[in-house]
Design a protein around this motif. Structure first.
Motif, PDB file in Angstrom:
ATOM      1  N   LYS A 133       0.872  -1.142  -0.034  1.00 43.09           N
ATOM      2  CA  LYS A 133      -0.084  -0.064   0.030  1.00 43.09           C
ATOM      3  C   LYS A 133       0.830   1.074   0.003  1.00 43.09           C
ATOM      4  CE  LYS A 133      -1.970   1.006   3.690  1.00 43.09           C
ATOM      5  NZ  LYS A 133      -2.929   1.403   5.104  1.00 43.09           N
ATOM      6  N   ASP A 134       2.102   1.332   0.910  1.00 41.85           N
ATOM      7  CA  ASP A 134       2.922   2.303   0.835  1.00 41.85           C
ATOM      8  C   ASP A 134       3.470   2.526  -0.464  1.00 41.85           C
ATOM      9  OD1 ASP A 134       2.292   2.823   3.467  1.00 41.85           O
ATOM     10  OD2 ASP A 134       3.728   1.465   4.336  1.00 41.85           O
ATOM     11  N   TYR A 135       3.973   1.463  -1.090  1.00 41.75           N
ATOM     12  CA  TYR A 135       4.665   1.547  -2.362  1.00 41.75           C
ATOM     13  C   TYR A 135       3.621   2.241  -3.456  1.00 41.75           C
ATOM     14  CZ  TYR A 135       7.029   0.082  -6.478  1.00 41.75           C
ATOM     15  OH  TYR A 135       7.577   0.171  -7.790  1.00 41.75           O
ATOM     16  N   MET A 136       2.396   1.874  -3.670  1.00 42.08           N
ATOM     17  CA  MET A 136       1.394   2.078  -4.510  1.00 42.08           C
ATOM     18  C   MET A 136       1.045   3.665  -4.373  1.00 42.08           C
ATOM     19  SD  MET A 136      -1.042  -1.274  -4.557  1.00 42.08           S
ATOM     20  CE  MET A 136      -2.030  -0.705  -5.881  1.00 42.08           C
ATOM     21  N   LYS A 137       1.147   4.199  -2.988  1.00 41.95           N
ATOM     22  CA  LYS A 137       1.075   5.365  -2.801  1.00 41.95           C
ATOM     23  C   LYS A 137       2.020   6.193  -3.551  1.00 41.95           C
ATOM     24  CE  LYS A 137      -1.862   5.351   1.516  1.00 41.95           C
ATOM     25  NZ  LYS A 137      -1.875   5.589   2.860  1.00 41.95           N
ATOM     26  N   VAL A 138       3.079   5.956  -3.245  1.00 37.84           N
ATOM     27  CA  VAL A 138       4.396   6.639  -3.803  1.00 37.84           C
ATOM     28  C   VAL A 138       4.456   6.686  -5.150  1.00 37.84           C
ATOM     29  CG1 VAL A 138       6.904   6.690  -3.642  1.00 37.84           C
ATOM     30  CG2 VAL A 138       5.824   6.410  -1.402  1.00 37.84           C
ATOM     31  N   ALA A 139       4.070   5.452  -5.910  1.00 37.47           N
ATOM     32  CA  ALA A 139       4.504   5.410  -7.198  1.00 37.47           C
ATOM     33  C   ALA A 139       3.380   5.840  -8.056  1.00 37.47           C
ATOM     34  CB  ALA A 139       4.776   3.775  -7.524  1.00 37.47           C
ATOM     35  N   PHE A 140       2.245   5.878  -7.399  1.00 38.25           N
ATOM     36  CA  PHE A 140       0.962   6.288  -8.468  1.00 38.25           C
ATOM     37  C   PHE A 140       1.027   7.665  -8.976  1.00 38.25           C
ATOM     38  CE2 PHE A 140      -3.219   8.106  -9.219  1.00 38.25           C
ATOM     39  CZ  PHE A 140      -3.828   6.739  -9.409  1.00 38.25           C
ATOM     40  N   LEU A 141       1.133   8.651  -8.346  1.00 36.50           N
ATOM     41  CA  LEU A 141       1.192  10.025  -8.942  1.00 36.50           C
ATOM     42  C   LEU A 141       2.217  10.243 -10.094  1.00 36.50           C
ATOM     43  CD1 LEU A 141      -0.257  12.500  -9.323  1.00 36.50           C
ATOM     44  CD2 LEU A 141       0.990  13.539  -7.233  1.00 36.50           C
ATOM     45  N   PRO A 142       3.536   9.821  -9.602  1.00 37.30           N
ATOM     46  CA  PRO A 142       4.627  10.117 -10.738  1.00 37.30           C
ATOM     47  C   PRO A 142       4.447   9.164 -11.895  1.00 37.30           C
ATOM     48  CG  PRO A 142       5.383   9.044  -8.610  1.00 37.30           C
ATOM     49  CD  PRO A 142       4.209   9.664  -8.451  1.00 37.30           C
ATOM     50  N   GLY A 143       4.032   8.157 -11.604  1.00 37.02           N
ATOM     51  CA  GLY A 143       3.565   7.181 -12.705  1.00 37.02           C
ATOM     52  C   GLY A 143       2.659   7.812 -13.741  1.00 37.02           C
ATOM     53  N   VAL A 144       1.417   8.441 -13.198  1.00 44.13           N
ATOM     54  CA  VAL A 144       0.787   9.298 -14.331  1.00 44.13           C
ATOM     55  C   VAL A 144       1.245  10.479 -14.687  1.00 44.13           C
ATOM     56  CG1 VAL A 144      -1.552  10.494 -14.260  1.00 44.13           C
ATOM     57  CG2 VAL A 144      -1.439   8.574 -12.776  1.00 44.13           C
ATOM     58  N   VAL A 145       1.920  11.164 -14.026  1.00 41.63           N
ATOM     59  CA  VAL A 145       2.732  12.423 -14.554  1.00 41.63           C
ATOM     60  C   VAL A 145       3.638  11.859 -15.644  1.00 41.63           C
ATOM     61  CG1 VAL A 145       4.219  14.281 -14.063  1.00 41.63           C
ATOM     62  CG2 VAL A 145       2.381  13.503 -12.429  1.00 41.63           C
ATOM     63  N   ILE A 146       4.501  10.871 -15.671  1.00 42.97           N
ATOM     64  CA  ILE A 146       5.202  10.372 -16.565  1.00 42.97           C
ATOM     65  C   ILE A 146       4.587  10.061 -17.775  1.00 42.97           C
ATOM     66  CG2 ILE A 146       7.053   8.768 -17.337  1.00 42.97           C
ATOM     67  CD1 ILE A 146       7.769   8.735 -14.151  1.00 42.97           C
ATOM     68  N   SER A 147       3.299   9.323 -17.553  1.00 41.99           N
ATOM     69  CA  SER A 147       2.677   8.741 -18.816  1.00 41.99           C
ATOM     70  C   SER A 147       2.171  10.034 -19.564  1.00 41.99           C
ATOM     71  CB  SER A 147       1.631   7.754 -18.318  1.00 41.99           C
ATOM     72  OG  SER A 147       2.252   6.813 -17.649  1.00 41.99           O
ATOM     73  N   LEU A 148       1.437  11.032 -18.776  1.00 41.06           N
ATOM     74  CA  LEU A 148       0.831  12.189 -19.706  1.00 41.06           C
ATOM     75  C   LEU A 148       1.835  12.710 -20.144  1.00 41.06           C
ATOM     76  CD1 LEU A 148      -1.753  13.573 -16.774  1.00 41.06           C
ATOM     77  CD2 LEU A 148      -1.949  12.869 -19.258  1.00 41.06           C
ATOM     78  N   VAL A 149       3.028  13.227 -19.761  1.00 37.95           N
ATOM     79  CA  VAL A 149       3.884  13.822 -20.502  1.00 37.95           C
ATOM     80  C   VAL A 149       4.465  13.268 -21.646  1.00 37.95           C
ATOM     81  CG1 VAL A 149       6.333  14.867 -20.229  1.00 37.95           C
ATOM     82  CG2 VAL A 149       4.968  15.161 -18.123  1.00 37.95           C
ATOM     83  N   LEU A 150       4.902  11.844 -21.395  1.00 39.30           N
ATOM     84  CA  LEU A 150       5.128  11.076 -22.538  1.00 39.30           C
ATOM     85  C   LEU A 150       4.148  10.976 -23.795  1.00 39.30           C
ATOM     86  CD1 LEU A 150       7.445   8.384 -21.071  1.00 39.30           C
ATOM     87  CD2 LEU A 150       8.030  10.655 -22.066  1.00 39.30           C
ATOM     88  N   GLU A 151       2.688  10.996 -23.382  1.00 41.49           N
ATOM     89  CA  GLU A 151       1.572  10.931 -24.176  1.00 41.49           C
ATOM     90  C   GLU A 151       1.557  12.225 -25.082  1.00 41.49           C
ATOM     91  OE1 GLU A 151       0.031   8.221 -25.229  1.00 41.49           O
ATOM     92  OE2 GLU A 151       0.482   6.726 -23.444  1.00 41.49           O
ATOM     93  N   ILE A 152       1.703  13.204 -24.249  1.00 44.34           N
ATOM     94  CA  ILE A 152       1.480  14.682 -25.055  1.00 44.34           C
ATOM     95  C   ILE A 152       2.570  14.720 -25.833  1.00 44.34           C
ATOM     96  CG2 ILE A 152       1.704  17.145 -24.638  1.00 44.34           C
ATOM     97  CD1 ILE A 152       0.112  16.561 -21.798  1.00 44.34           C
ATOM     98  N   ALA A 153       3.938  14.240 -25.629  1.00 43.84           N
ATOM     99  CA  ALA A 153       4.955  14.314 -26.500  1.00 43.84           C
ATOM    100  C   ALA A 153       4.679  13.558 -27.655  1.00 43.84           C
ATOM    101  CB  ALA A 153       6.441  13.916 -25.685  1.00 43.84           C
ATOM    102  N   THR A 154       4.162  12.443 -27.458  1.00 39.39           N
ATOM    103  CA  THR A 154       3.759  11.472 -28.542  1.00 39.39           C
ATOM    104  C   THR A 154       2.853  12.031 -29.533  1.00 39.39           C
ATOM    105  OG1 THR A 154       4.014   9.587 -27.249  1.00 39.39           O
ATOM    106  CG2 THR A 154       2.778   9.354 -29.241  1.00 39.39           C
TER     107      THR A 154
END
Length: 442
Positions: free
Chosen positions: A414-435
């Motif tokens: 649960k702690d790991y998912m909390k830490v990884a969730f938001l940065p994962g979404v941000v990274i994906s959004l940035v790269l999708e917009i770049a695409t």
């Protein structure tokens, strides 16, 4: 009737997601799904003609799913084997450990600076290394160092997972694995690592930058401070300074000189063994060493190869299931490139647990539907899929080294998912917009 078959396929799809979440064997799951997705379209085709079966004998369909699809992985399998051989050499010679130790020394006394440097160096290492065994072997070197300088376990492991994913964006071995999903996509056969490299380099630095910013931010949040054990740094052997260039040789050889991937990995492997003094006992003994290391590398990847073979069957079966998904979901899935990029970015968490946006899971069917509906080129569809599959799904708990790391380091999921969730979404959004901005087909 098409809608009913489509509904049954969606139900089976949901069952596969549940199967993945429960952590069952994926190789068995995908061969069962491939068979199910052969039978249901066959039944549907008897009742109402399926365009995917036009002028296609039953035996040819079976051959496409169970014979030709796994055979297409032949080249990828050789790349995987040679990449694993190279990874073994980096570990056994101590090159990888030495690079990490020297990078830590550059950080001085600042945990934040050390974290960023280790992220960057680990990412570069995994631009040529691959496989769960290599990740775990590097993790047992990196993580104790990060723990010992006061970085909380959950932050250290999140940061390490992100740096591995950054390397995957640049890794030619991983590229050839994922490229096989796009063999039937417009221009898929002609899409090469050199064509992809500029985006891979952008994705590498986006992954490192965003994850490092979040990791440093987490270090300042009091609620994320956990107790950790301070241990001794692992002892590693010194290697010649020129040996530290080894992890970068394959990528440079492929991109700058446009040499074949396997040639670059073999050359880099022999260079590492020679400069580290391993090949010094005569032809017979040296041949035994090379054979043993290669065999160990193959053992490391045997289960991975079996998984990819069954996944290839599932991907081929998805081609025959796609018309039924289109009849059921065709009006729901957007077709404009910007809408697709935003959808894949915001819904990036659906790559977790091998979900509907993960190619290494249930996303093959969705890719087939989007490809058939839009006929967009692979230069767009590959990046659309890979941006969140690596940027987000490499934090997935079902990935073998993540499951190992959480258990081995006593980190709550649960702690790991909390830490990884938001940065994962941000990274994906940035790269999708770049695409969209760089590769939109419209």
């Amino acid at each position: 009737m098409d809608s009913l078959i489509g509904l049954l396929l969606v139900v089976s799809f949901g069952g596969m997601v549940f199967y993945c979440i429960k952590g069952y064997n994926l190789m068995i799951g995908f061969i069962v799904m491939a068979t199910l997705w052969v039978l249901l379209p066959l039944i549907g085709n008897v009742i109402s003609p399926n365009p995917a079966f036009e002028n296609l004998p039953f035996t040819e369909m079976l051959a496409q799913v169970y014979q030709q699809a796994p055979e297409r992985w032949g080249a990828s399998q050789m790349n995987i084997f040679v990449g694993a051989f190279f990874g073994r050499i980096l570990l056994e010679t101590g090159i990888a450990a030495t690079i990490i130790r020297k990078s830590v020394e550059l950080g001085g006394d600042s945990p934040a600076i050390i974290l960023v440097i280790v992220n960057l160096i680990t990412g570069f290492i995994f631009s040529s290394m691959s496989g769960a065994g290599s990740v775990i072997a590097i993790a047992v070197i990196v993580l104790p160092i990060l723990f010992s300088i006061g970085i909380p376990k959950v932050v250290a492991f999140f940061s390490f997972s992100a740096s591995v994913a950054a390397g995957v964006f640049l890794n030619p071995i991983n590229f050839t694995q994922y490229q096989a999903f796009f063999g039937n996509v417009n221009g898929g056969v002609d899409y090469t690592y050199n064509d992809y490299f500029s985006f891979g380099l952008l994705a590498f630095f986006v992954m490192i930058l965003v994850s490092s910013i979040f990791a440093i931010g987490y270090l300042r949040v009091e609620s994320l401070t956990y107790a950790w054990a301070v241990g001794e740094e692992p002892k590693v052997q010194d290697v010649p300074s020129l040996a530290l260039l080894t992890p970068f040789i394959p990528v440079v050889g492929v991109i700058i000189f446009q040499f074949p991937v396997i040639f670059c990995f073999i050359g880099a492997s022999l260079y590492a063994l020679w400069i580290c003094g391993v090949l010094k006992d005569g032809f017979r003994k040296d041949s035994q060493i090379l054979t043993r290391i290669f065999a160990d590398g193959v053992k490391d990847t045997a289960t991975l190869v079996a998984f990819w073979m069954t996944l290839a069957m599932f991907n081929a079966a998805a081609t025959f299931a796609a018309p039924y998904f289109e009849s059921l979901l065709g009006g729901i899935i957007p077709t404009h490139p910007l809408a697709l990029c935003l959808l894949f970015g915001f819904l990036a968490p659906l790559t977790w647990f091998r979900g509907p946006l993960s190619l290494i899971g249930c996303g093959a069917a969705l890719l087939a539907v989007i490809s058939n509906q839009t006929n967009y080129p692979v230069t767009f569809l590959y990046l659309l899929s890979i941006s969140n599959m690596i940027g987000m799904s490499h934090f997935d708990l079902t990935i073998s080294w993540n499951a190992w790391g959480l258990g081995f380091n006593n980190i709550y999921t649960k702690d790991y998912m909390k830490v990884a969730f938001l940065p994962g979404v941000v990274i994906s959004l940035v790269l999708e917009i770049a695409t969209f901005l760089l590769y939109s087909p419209i």
